[in-house]
Design a protein around this motif. Structure first.
Motif, mmCIF file in Angstrom:
data_model
loop_
_atom_site.group_PDB
_atom_site.id
_atom_site.type_symbol
_atom_site.label_atom_id
_atom_site.label_comp_id
_atom_site.label_asym_id
_atom_site.label_seq_id
_atom_site.Cartn_x
_atom_site.Cartn_y
_atom_site.Cartn_z
ATOM 1 N N ARG A 1 -1.424 -8.790 -9.456
ATOM 2 C CA ARG A 1 -3.004 -8.340 -9.101
ATOM 3 C C ARG A 1 -3.333 -7.682 -7.941
ATOM 4 O O ARG A 1 -4.112 -6.556 -8.196
ATOM 5 N N GLU A 2 -2.662 -7.897 -7.068
ATOM 6 C CA GLU A 2 -2.841 -6.860 -5.724
ATOM 7 C C GLU A 2 -2.125 -5.399 -5.875
ATOM 8 O O GLU A 2 -2.991 -4.564 -5.644
ATOM 9 N N GLU B 1 -6.166 -8.135 -15.992
ATOM 10 C CA GLU B 1 -6.052 -6.786 -15.643
ATOM 11 C C GLU B 1 -6.281 -5.862 -16.478
ATOM 12 O O GLU B 1 -6.363 -4.699 -15.972
ATOM 13 N N ARG C 1 -5.823 0.796 -8.815
ATOM 14 C CA ARG C 1 -7.279 1.167 -9.381
ATOM 15 C C ARG C 1 -8.031 2.038 -8.382
ATOM 16 O O ARG C 1 -8.800 2.808 -8.433
ATOM 17 N N GLU C 2 -7.751 1.283 -7.081
ATOM 18 C CA GLU C 2 -8.696 1.953 -6.099
ATOM 19 C C GLU C 2 -8.154 3.350 -5.583
ATOM 20 O O GLU C 2 -9.142 4.318 -5.286
ATOM 21 N N ALA D 1 -2.142 -3.831 -8.858
ATOM 22 C CA ALA D 1 -3.214 -3.345 -9.838
ATOM 23 C C ALA D 1 -4.447 -3.033 -9.063
ATOM 24 O O ALA D 1 -5.051 -1.914 -9.481
ATOM 25 N N ARG D 2 -5.007 -3.807 -8.075
ATOM 26 C CA ARG D 2 -6.241 -3.461 -7.123
ATOM 27 C C ARG D 2 -5.866 -2.104 -6.474
ATOM 28 O O ARG D 2 -6.773 -1.486 -6.557
ATOM 29 N N ILE D 3 -4.834 -2.095 -5.839
ATOM 30 C CA ILE D 3 -4.472 -0.847 -4.883
ATOM 31 C C ILE D 3 -4.508 0.342 -5.747
ATOM 32 O O ILE D 3 -5.266 1.374 -5.504
ATOM 33 N N PRO E 1 -4.326 4.050 -12.374
ATOM 34 C CA PRO E 1 -3.875 2.546 -12.732
ATOM 35 C C PRO E 1 -2.720 2.129 -13.254
ATOM 36 O O PRO E 1 -2.039 3.058 -13.560
ATOM 37 N N THR F 1 -2.425 -12.968 -15.983
ATOM 38 C CA THR F 1 -2.604 -11.848 -15.220
ATOM 39 C C THR F 1 -2.886 -10.538 -15.764
ATOM 40 O O THR F 1 -3.859 -9.574 -15.767
ATOM 41 N N GLU G 1 0.666 -1.076 0.034
ATOM 42 C CA GLU G 1 -0.199 -0.088 -0.094
ATOM 43 C C GLU G 1 1.048 1.197 -0.037
ATOM 44 O O GLU G 1 0.646 2.190 -0.584
ATOM 45 N N GLU H 1 0.467 -13.000 -8.632
ATOM 46 C CA GLU H 1 -0.355 -12.283 -7.351
ATOM 47 C C GLU H 1 0.208 -11.128 -6.996
ATOM 48 O O GLU H 1 -0.800 -10.356 -6.586
#
Length: 333
Positions: free
Chosen positions: A179-180, A217, A186-187, A182-184, A191, A213, A150, A176
């Motif tokens: 993926r994580e 994504e 994106r939020e 990218a998620r952070i 991006p 992946t 983070e 993995e």
């Protein structure tokens, strides 16, 4: 009025292919030029300048750097900054300039890995060396096993929001972790647009999940070492020449990597490339670019002619099923 010392080729965009990075608006040339080797303070500025000019003449608009490229660390960015000031400044808006941070760069606890302190300070140093207000693309160069993801991704978001970079990406992350990350991002609203992994005919680890992946994504990729440090060229078909740079520099190929089994593979691949009307290097580049997840292949060069050869790969990117099967048989995949 002083005439510019360099005028790029008027037809530089006529034959180069530009590909979108994932689901972003960023488009990169199918062949990009990396400044990992041969652009440092130990190398000739005029040779570096000739290679950068030739690349741009051929439609290569993306130049890839990192804080520690040289040697010594930082000197590749210094070199690029000099060429930018002398030749490429009028064309700044035609260029994608990238740099990275993540490896050891200066002494003490804040000169390595992925803390916010390190990433922001490193990019500020890179901008000063290159004489830039911003880079187009900034990467975290490798995962940090101790800093929370983070924090690292938050630093990338801050870097974009502060105007230091237009886009951000990651390098050397596993499926993995990607993926994580990218998620952070994106939020956070910034991006992840690209991943920079190693990929070649002789190094296919990304096929074990990372490419899937990236596709899922919507992240593009620019693959480094697609020529496997020169093994997938005609330079080492008979082993490492005694007078080659690889023979004296541990950053390059080591004798234990150039086994009889590998040489047997590269010679068979060279035969197939000749049948396709390509050099081995051109076929190796076309092979990685055949994957829709691969936005660009990142090459290195020690002279302008190697850049011409690499761009020549784009004349034949198609592989028949028989050719792909033959490659798989050669590689024992």
């Amino acid at each position: 009025m002083t005439r510019p010392t360099y005028l790029p080729a008027a037809d530089r965009y006529d034959t180069m292919t530009y590909q979108r990075s994932g689901r972003s608006g960023l488009r990169l040339p199918a062949i990009s030029l990396g400044l990992w080797h041969n652009f440092g303070g130990v190398d000739r500025l005029e040779q570096a300048r000739a290679m950068l000019q030739r690349a741009f003449d051929l439609g290569i608009t993306h130049f890839d750097l990192a804080n520690n490229y040289g040697p010594p660390p930082g000197s590749a960015e210094d070199t690029f900054g000099q060429v930018l000031a002398q030749d490429l400044r009028p064309y700044r808006d035609e260029l994608i300039i990238s740099t990275k941070a993540g490896y050891d760069m200066w002494a003490g606890p804040y000169g390595n890995w992925g803390s916010r302190k390190y990433l922001v300070a490193s990019l500020d140093q890179s901008l000063r060396r290159m004489g830039l207000e911003y880079v187009d693309l900034f990467y975290h160069h490798r995962p940090d096993p101790e800093t929370p993801l983070e924090e690292t991704m938050g630093a990338l978001d801050h870097i974009v929001r502060s105007g230091r970079a237009l886009y951000v990406g990651i390098s050397n992350y596993g499926p993995e972790e990607t993926r994580e990350a990218a998620r952070i991002l994106r939020e956070l609203g910034t991006p992840c647009v690209i991943h920079q992994p190693s990929y070649s005919m002789l190094n296919r680890r990304v096929e074990g999940g990372l490419l899937d992946t990236l596709r899922e994504e919507g992240i593009g990729s620019i693959v480094f070492s697609p020529l496997q440090q020169g093994l997938l060229t005609d330079k080492y078909l008979r082993g490492i020449p005694e007078d080659s740079r690889a023979a004296a520099d541990g950053r390059f190929l080591r004798p234990e990597h150039v086994t009889d089994a590998v040489l047997q593979q590269t010679r068979a691949l060279d035969t197939l490339a000749a049948e396709r009307g390509q050099t081995l290097a051109q076929m190796a580049l076309a092979w990685v670019l055949r994957r829709p997840e691969v936005t660009s292949a990142l090459i290195g060069a020690s002279r302008p002619q190697q850049i011409d050869d690499a761009v020549g790969a784009l004349h034949n990117r198609h592989f028949s099923d028989a050719e792909l099967g033959r490659i798989e048989a050669i590689l024992g995949a």
